[in-house]
Scaffold this motif. Structure first.
Motif, PDB file in Angstrom:
ATOM      1  N   UNK A  37      26.624  43.808  28.631  1.00  0.00           N
ATOM      2  CA  UNK A  37      25.815  43.306  27.520  1.00  0.00           C
ATOM      3  C   UNK A  37      24.369  43.777  27.610  1.00  0.00           C
ATOM      4  N   UNK A  38      23.856  43.951  28.806  1.00  0.00           N
ATOM      5  CA  UNK A  38      22.472  44.395  28.997  1.00  0.00           C
ATOM      6  C   UNK A  38      22.310  45.906  28.906  1.00  0.00           C
ATOM      7  N   UNK A  39      23.396  46.641  28.800  1.00  0.00           N
ATOM      8  CA  UNK A  39      23.352  48.094  28.735  1.00  0.00           C
ATOM      9  C   UNK A  39      22.610  48.551  27.484  1.00  0.00           C
ATOM     10  N   UNK A  44      21.914  49.015  21.591  1.00  0.00           N
ATOM     11  CA  UNK A  44      21.682  49.869  20.419  1.00  0.00           C
ATOM     12  C   UNK A  44      22.823  49.729  19.412  1.00  0.00           C
ATOM     13  N   UNK A  45      24.062  49.768  19.910  1.00  0.00           N
ATOM     14  CA  UNK A  45      25.222  49.627  19.020  1.00  0.00           C
ATOM     15  C   UNK A  45      25.210  48.257  18.340  1.00  0.00           C
ATOM     16  N   UNK A  46      24.845  47.222  19.070  1.00  0.00           N
ATOM     17  CA  UNK A  46      24.793  45.883  18.486  1.00  0.00           C
ATOM     18  C   UNK A  46      23.731  45.813  17.397  1.00  0.00           C
ATOM     19  N   UNK A  47      22.609  46.479  17.603  1.00  0.00           N
ATOM     20  CA  UNK A  47      21.558  46.512  16.585  1.00  0.00           C
ATOM     21  C   UNK A  47      22.015  47.221  15.326  1.00  0.00           C
ATOM     22  N   UNK A  48      22.702  48.354  15.489  1.00  0.00           N
ATOM     23  CA  UNK A  48      23.207  49.101  14.333  1.00  0.00           C
ATOM     24  C   UNK A  48      24.226  48.269  13.566  1.00  0.00           C
ATOM     25  N   UNK A  49      25.147  47.673  14.287  1.00  0.00           N
ATOM     26  CA  UNK A  49      26.183  46.844  13.639  1.00  0.00           C
ATOM     27  C   UNK A  49      25.535  45.648  12.935  1.00  0.00           C
ATOM     28  N   UNK A  50      24.579  45.016  13.580  1.00  0.00           N
ATOM     29  CA  UNK A  50      23.894  43.882  12.966  1.00  0.00           C
ATOM     30  C   UNK A  50      23.174  44.272  11.681  1.00  0.00           C
ATOM     31  N   UNK A  51      22.518  45.437  11.680  1.00  0.00           N
ATOM     32  CA  UNK A  51      21.828  45.901  10.476  1.00  0.00           C
ATOM     33  C   UNK A  51      22.818  46.186   9.354  1.00  0.00           C
TER      34      UNK A  51
END
Length: 102
Positions: A37-39, A44-51
């Motif tokens: 999770x801290x990787x 970055x992937x979580x940010x893209x998916x969230x956006x």
């Protein structure tokens, strides 16, 4: 009676050893999940998916809102009286035979 006591002791020892091994494995899995999770790549992937999800939700909200305003006219801002009910359209007041408006 002796077999019951042996069984109970064996059950207790098994429970303690099993729970200790289970706790250690749980902690190991927890540490591994935290590292993932801290990787930076995962972040970055979580940010893209969230956006993307936020953008899709905004578009869906706008689409549903427009549809509702077309189907339920008093939801539009033009007719907002603050009560949730449409304002009456201005029209001539009707009167009965006595001339009293109703």
């Amino acid at each position: 009676m002796r077999y019951r006591m042996t069984f109970a002791v064996g059950l207790a020892v098994g429970y303690v050893l099993g729970s200790r091994a289970g706790r250690e494995r749980y902690e190991q899995i927890k540490r591994m999940a935290q590292r993932v999770a801290d990787s930076p790549r995962v972040q970055e992937a979580a940010g893209v998916v969230g956006a993307q999800v936020s953008k899709a939700a905004g578009a869906a909200r706008a689409r549903v809102g427009d549809t509702l305003q077309q189907r339920i006219p008093f939801l539009s801002k033009e007719h907002d009286s603050g009560t949730g009910w449409p304002e009456e359209e201005p029209h001539e007041k009707k009167t009965d035979k006595t001339g009293i408006p109703y």
